[in-house]
Design a protein around this motif. Structure first.
Motif, PDB file in Angstrom:
ATOM      1  N   LYS A   3     -39.306  51.916  -1.519  1.00 39.24           N
ATOM      2  CA  LYS A   3     -40.253  50.947  -2.038  1.00 39.24           C
ATOM      3  C   LYS A   3     -41.217  50.516  -0.947  1.00 39.24           C
ATOM      4  N   GLU A  27     -44.534  50.779 -11.057  1.00 44.11           N
ATOM      5  CA  GLU A  27     -43.728  49.754 -11.708  1.00 44.11           C
ATOM      6  C   GLU A  27     -43.464  50.105 -13.167  1.00 44.11           C
ATOM      7  N   ARG A  30     -40.745  52.675 -13.254  1.00 45.10           N
ATOM      8  CA  ARG A  30     -39.438  52.054 -13.009  1.00 45.10           C
ATOM      9  C   ARG A  30     -38.940  51.314 -14.233  1.00 45.10           C
ATOM     10  N   ARG A  31     -39.891  50.627 -14.908  1.00 46.85           N
ATOM     11  CA  ARG A  31     -39.486  49.877 -16.103  1.00 46.85           C
ATOM     12  C   ARG A  31     -38.973  50.809 -17.195  1.00 46.85           C
ATOM     13  N   GLN A  34     -35.578  52.106 -16.289  1.00 49.09           N
ATOM     14  CA  GLN A  34     -34.546  51.087 -16.483  1.00 49.09           C
ATOM     15  C   GLN A  34     -34.179  50.925 -17.957  1.00 49.09           C
ATOM     16  N   GLU A 113     -39.175  38.990  -4.375  1.00 46.31           N
ATOM     17  CA  GLU A 113     -37.788  39.200  -3.970  1.00 46.31           C
ATOM     18  C   GLU A 113     -36.823  38.476  -4.898  1.00 46.31           C
ATOM     19  N   TYR A 115     -37.595  37.583  -8.046  1.00 40.85           N
ATOM     20  CA  TYR A 115     -37.808  38.126  -9.394  1.00 40.85           C
ATOM     21  C   TYR A 115     -36.861  39.283  -9.704  1.00 40.85           C
ATOM     22  N   VAL A 116     -36.678  40.179  -8.745  1.00 39.27           N
ATOM     23  CA  VAL A 116     -35.851  41.363  -9.012  1.00 39.27           C
ATOM     24  C   VAL A 116     -34.379  41.015  -9.181  1.00 39.27           C
ATOM     25  N   THR A 117     -33.976  39.794  -8.859  1.00 37.57           N
ATOM     26  CA  THR A 117     -32.568  39.407  -9.006  1.00 37.57           C
ATOM     27  C   THR A 117     -32.292  38.726 -10.337  1.00 37.57           C
ATOM     28  N   GLU A 147     -44.857  44.869 -14.948  1.00 34.95           N
ATOM     29  CA  GLU A 147     -43.421  44.808 -15.211  1.00 34.95           C
ATOM     30  C   GLU A 147     -42.882  43.425 -15.579  1.00 34.95           C
ATOM     31  N   GLU A 151     -40.788  42.972 -19.007  1.00 40.03           N
ATOM     32  CA  GLU A 151     -39.345  42.784 -18.895  1.00 40.03           C
ATOM     33  C   GLU A 151     -38.912  41.499 -19.591  1.00 40.03           C
TER      34      GLU A 151
END
Length: 475
Positions: A3, A27, A30-31, A34, A113, A115-117, A147, A151
């Motif tokens: 990344k 992105e 990746r979405r 996923q 950082e 957001y991805v969690t 994204e 999401e």
């Protein structure tokens, strides 16, 4: 691929910063990956069942050497695109960008950082809204139209909380309109669909401006919206809207098959004449109405004799239908076109569908019947509506890259369900056969709806089966 930071040189070698080059595209990849992984996990864990199992799929038939169905039936065809003047095209999707300070970069990176969690929709919504309130000048740097909001929408839809998602979209659209313009084909599409689902058609017009200004921003989403409006009695909304965007859609080099937009325009222009009936039909007046799209319409629709015959077919008397005297596949397809055109007239006269919706559902039934025809031999039955056939064929006709198009799927099921009433009334099927076919439609609906309502925003519109406004003898 490792990344990259937003300000690092893009991996494609363009020399641009990553955020100004391939970030959005990566992105999106990746979405989609996923979503596919989550779908596979859900299937393996038994949380959902695929609409059709592997054993139900058939290999795609080889392409026929004959003309396309559209050419056979004189329906609008694609014309070579006329190069658009890019200098006159409105630039509604770009936003002024500036170099961020180190402190601003840190704020954006910190947001990303965290957001991805986040895996719960309310937590993600709070994270987005807090940033909007605290750093409104940096909202454009989050690329929310990529994204994050997609999401969030997926989370809310899977939980059946569509209203919560719409609240976020309308708030963002009101307070940060330029950011929304970047991805309006997705989000305005959902807002409009929600208004239709909740019987608020009067609100739709205000959300069509972005489409009017940039109709070729995302052709797939545009036609998805057009088909949804066609299926839900929105002829009055579509009338002016389609006329405004027609030239751009038909000529833009960004759109393949843009002439498809002519079909609903034909239904709309025919509507007043269909209401008046054959006795008052003046083909020359209809030709004058259709001349507004004469540069793109198939010339046969400007032929008085063809129009007269078509109107007679749509509003003609009921008769017994079958394929018994058809000797070629082309003859069978032509017969299906005639009967589904008359079915369109039956819907327009006997149900609460407007003429655009009647035409849309008639065409879906035609697509099913034409697809069901064997390539090399005469079919065993004129009306192949057994459950196994429908399962396989409807999946083939309504699948897209990852999921199934719920509007086409449920529109086709409802159309086929009403088609049984038409066939029974014309004595083309016995009451017992029609009942059995309607039960097959209901069974497939019960199988597909629970799955698709967690994947496609528009599925909620189809929760009642069959649709009340498609019941016969309503008028």
């Amino acid at each position: 691929m490792e990344k990259l930071g937003r300000n690092e040189p893009c991996h494609c070698g363009s020399g641009k910063k990553y955020k100004k080059c391939c970030l959005r595209k990566d992105e999106e990849k990746r979405r989609l990956a996923q979503e596919e992984e989550q779908y596979e996990r859900d299937v393996k864990l038994g949380r959902i069942a695929p609409f059709a199992g592997d054993e139900d799929w058939e290999e795609e038939p080889e392409e026929e050497s004959e003309e396309s169905l559209e050419e056979e039936y004189d329906f609008p065809q694609d014309y070579p695109p006329i190069p658009a003047d890019e200098s006159s095209k409105p630039d509604n999707v770009k936003q002024h960008e500036r170099e961020l300070t180190a402190a601003e970069e840190a704020i954006v990176e910190q947001w990303g950082e965290k957001y991805v969690t986040l895996r719960e929709p309310d937590a993600l919504r709070d994270h987005i809204e807090h940033f909007m309130a605290a750093h409104p000048g940096l909202v454009g740097e989050l690329d929310l139209g990529g994204e994050p909001l997609l999401e969030l929408g997926g989370m809310y839809v899977r939980e059946g909380r569509h209203q919560s998602y719409i609240e976020v979209l309308t708030m963002l659209r009101s307070e940060f309109p330029e950011e929304c313009k970047r991805s309006f084909p997705y989000f305005d599409n959902d807002i409009i669909s929600w208004a239709i689902i909740n019987g608020q058609k009067e609100e739709v017009a205000q959300y069509l401006d972005n489409y009017r200004q940039c109709p070729d921003k995302d052709a797939d989403r545009l036609f998805e919206l057009i088909h949804f409006l066609m299926s839900w009695n929105c002829l009055d909304i579509l009338d002016g809207f389609l006329q405004e965007i027609c030239t751009t859609v038909c000529t833009s080099p960004e759109i393949i098959g843009g002439a498809e937009i002519i079909t609903p325009l034909i239904f709309i222009r025919m509507a007043p004449y269909l209401d008046q009936g054959l006795a008052k039909f003046d083909p020359e007046k209809l030709i004058a109405d259709l001349n507004i799209v004469e540069d793109f319409i198939n010339p046969v629709w400007l032929d008085p004799e063809f129009l007269k015959k078509r109107m007679e077919t749509i509003l003609g008397s009921r008769e017994y239908w079958n394929l018994d005297d058809c000797r070629t596949r082309k003859q069978a397809v032509e017969r299906y076109d005639e009967m589904t055109a008359q079915f369109m007239g039956w819907l327009g006269v006997n149900t609460d569908l407007d003429w655009c919706a009647a035409g849309y559902h008639g065409r879906l039934v035609f697509e099913y019947l034409a697809e069901a025809l064997p390539a090399k031999k005469k079919p065993r039955t004129s009306f192949p509506f057994e459950k196994k056939n429908m399962d396989r064929l409807i999946v083939r006709l309504t699948k897209n890259m990852l999921w199934l198009d719920s509007n086409r799927l449920f529109g086709m099921l409802n159309g086929i369900h009403s088609f049984q009433d038409f066939l029974e009334e014309t004595r083309s099927l016995s009451p017992e056969e029609a009942k059995q076919n309607r039960e097959a439609c209901a069974s497939l609906f019960e199988k597909a709806y629970p799955l698709l309502r967690k994947q496609d925003f528009k599925t909620l519109a189809w929760q009642q089966f069959p649709r009340a406004d498609m019941a016969r003898n309503k008028r």
